[in-house]
Enzyme design. Structure first.
Site, PDB file in Angstrom:
ATOM      1  CG  HIS A 101      -1.824   1.176   1.320  1.00  0.00           C
ATOM      2  ND1 HIS A 101      -3.140   1.154   0.896  1.00  0.00           N
ATOM      3  CD2 HIS A 101      -1.607   2.436   1.772  1.00  0.00           C
ATOM      4  CE1 HIS A 101      -3.679   2.345   1.089  1.00  0.00           C
ATOM      5  NE2 HIS A 101      -2.780   3.155   1.627  1.00  0.00           N
ATOM      6  CD  GLU A 102       1.399   3.616   3.714  1.00  0.00           C
ATOM      7  OE1 GLU A 102       1.575   4.712   3.125  1.00  0.00           O
ATOM      8  OE2 GLU A 102       0.340   3.351   4.334  1.00  0.00           O
ATOM      9  CD  GLU A 157      -5.714   5.450   0.323  1.00  0.00           C
ATOM     10  OE1 GLU A 157      -4.797   6.269   0.532  1.00  0.00           O
ATOM     11  OE2 GLU A 157      -5.846   4.413   0.981  1.00  0.00           O
ATOM     12  CG  HIS A 215       0.226   6.150  -0.656  1.00  0.00           C
ATOM     13  ND1 HIS A 215      -0.748   6.935  -1.237  1.00  0.00           N
ATOM     14  CD2 HIS A 215      -0.391   5.485   0.348  1.00  0.00           C
ATOM     15  CE1 HIS A 215      -1.905   6.742  -0.594  1.00  0.00           C
ATOM     16  NE2 HIS A 215      -1.716   5.860   0.360  1.00  0.00           N
TER      17      HIS A 215
HETATM   18 CO    CO Z   1      -3.163   5.276   1.842  1.00  0.00          CO
END
Ligand code: CO
Length: 508
Positions: free
Chosen positions: A271-272, A301, A275
């Site tokens: 997830h990160e 996101e 980003h």
């Molecule tokens: Co996020």
């Protein structure tokens, strides 16, 4: 036509002002990162004054009358004609930031800082004690100040629009209500089918002892595969995973390890990492201009969710990843197939806590918060109504009733921090991600075979081209329409969820 001497000077002066504001903001971000990862507990008081001083200077710079004069001069039609598209965009986004900041009286900014500092403090205690009344007076004050903030900024339809716009420029309450009600109806229907499905899925493979050092090794391998540049970033440990950027060549991510749950660190890392790829993909020429940032939190996101959920929880991903993971954990993963991993990481369960929710129920948690907060800011709902309203809506949307407020209305820090308008960006991210993925599959038909072979570059190249390289040049709506050929359409997320979960649960 050549740029007149004065206009050249004016745009250079504006760029200099903005570059310094960006430097100051990124220096504050370094302090923030340090606070979450490295700072010893006793450092908190000095760090708070350092941050307050730095943010005071940033606020002063961003509201300087000279900045207003420069913007006004550069907005004149004759000046606009002479500016490059990038310089025009700089004037546009800095005007937006300048207006948002100057419209708020200094006293309101101070009071909000004070109220949210107190709010976070009392929220922590309230959650520990599961006692709503400990937090309610501070929240009442915060809501009052946020209503005042919305009034200062101005809005056409409902007050919440003014707050939403800060995180998702151009988005409105009316638009989100319509997008979210379609998504909610479809999600509730899909959950009903899953309840009666012939198959049950189990997370048991993930819930075994997993050495954190080896988990870390695997996370790094996946990050490298995704294209994360370790010479332009690093990964550390913090209580709550996050990503922060000090410029496209220094992007920090964090994760946390659970030695009895493989999913926690791995999916936080992916997830990160998603980003971070966005932040590392910002062109150097946009850095320090005000354009070297994300288009919106929802777009940010979309990058994390696309990698985490759409790719990271797919069969092609596990076809590649499982043999690598098995080298590190041969006992735990003996006899496990890629299909088995996919089932384990996609189990659907009606549950209480947003951050632990699966891909299907997650959006219901967000829609609930959105439906509460726009009414709260608009005055249709009061702070005192929240615990009962929350429980009633959890029953109605997710189908579970919180046994106490700690596991209900007190679970998230956002309201204590004054972050009204933030929650919807999580579901917007899921909606954008599904639509981007539809387009990626159309344009790169072999993408799933590539992922199964560990070739992730074509996805990253596509995202770099359609999303990352534009920074804040385009609005979220323009970006999505340009990237996918149509405006945001919830049918893509609905279609993706139905197809994936019907297959997983053995439904027709
Ligand atoms: Co996020």
């Amino acid at each position: 036509m050549t740029l007149s001497a004065t206009k050249t000077e004016r745009i250079a002066e504006l760029r200099d002002c903005v570059a310094e504001i960006v430097d100051l903001s990124q220096a504050a971000a370094v302090l923030g990162w340090d606070q979450e990862t490295m700072m010893p507990p006793k450092g908190a008081d000095f760090r708070a004054t350092q941050q307050a001083t730095l943010h005071g200077v940033i606020h002063e710079r961003l509201t300087a009358p000279r900045l207003g004069e420069l913007l006004a001069e550069l907005e004149e039609p004759t000046a606009q004609q002479e500016l490059s598209p990038v310089d025009q965009a700089i004037v546009r986004v800095i005007r937006r930031d300048y207006d948002r900041t100057t419209k708020l009286p200094a006293s309101l900014v101070r009071e909000l800082a004070l109220a949210t500092t107190r709010g976070v403090e009392s929220w922590r205690r309230a959650r520990r004690e599961s006692r709503w009344e400990t937090f309610a007076p501070d929240l009442r004050r915060i809501v009052e100040l946020k209503r005042h903030e919305a009034a200062c900024i101005g809005f056409q339809d409902v007050a919440y629009d003014a707050l939403l716009d800060q995180f998702e420029p151009g988005a409105t309450t009316a638009q989100l209500r319509s997008l979210f009600s379609a998504l909610r109806a479809e999600t509730v229907a899909l959950l009903g089918l899953i309840d009666r499905a012939p198959r049950r899925l189990s997370r048991a493979i993930l819930e075994q002892p997993y050495d954190p050092a080896k988990q870390r090794q695997f996370g790094e391998l996946i990050l490298r595969q995704m294209g994360f540049d370790f010479d332009a970033g690093r990964e550390d440990v913090s209580a709550h995973p996050f990503t922060t950027s000090f410029g496209p060549t220094d992007v920090r991510i964090t994760t946390r390890y659970d030695d009895h749950d493989l999913g926690v660190a791995l999916y936080a890392t992916i997830h990160e990492g998603g980003h971070a790829l966005y932040d590392q993909g910002i062109p150097l020429e946009l850095a320090r201009t005000g354009l070297g940032e994300c288009a919106s939190l929802g777009i940010h996101e979309s990058q994390s969710r696309l990698w985490e959920n759409i790719i990271g929880r797919s069969l092609p991903f596990w076809t590649f990843a499982l043999p690598r993971l098995r080298e590190l954990f041969p006992t735990q993963l003996e006899g496990v197939t890629p299909e088995g991993m996919v089932e384990a990481v996609n189990r659907v369960a009606r549950s209480l806590i947003r951050v632990e929710a699966d891909e299907v129920t997650y959006n219901l948690h967000i829609i609930l918060r959105f439906e509460i907060e726009w009414r709260l800011i608009g005055g249709e709902v009061n702070v005192d109504d929240l615990p009962s309203l929350w429980n009633q809506m959890m029953e109605q949307y997710v189908g579970v009733t919180p046994p106490n407020d700690a596991l209900g209305v007190l679970q998230d820090t956002h309201w204590a921090s004054g972050l009204f308008g933030y929650f919807p960006t999580y579901t917007l991210g899921n909606l954008y991600a599904a639509q981007l993925w539809m387009r990626i599959r159309q344009e790169i038909p072999e993408v799933e075979a590539q992922l199964a072979a560990g070739q992730f570059q074509s996805v990253l190249r596509w995202l770099r081209d359609r999303i990352h390289r534009h920074g804040r040049m385009l609005t979220p709506a323009q970006l999505i329409e340009q990237a996918t050929g149509e405006p945001l359409n919830p049918a893509y997320l609905v279609g993706y969820l139905n197809q994936k979960y019907r297959a997983l649960y053995g439904l027709a």
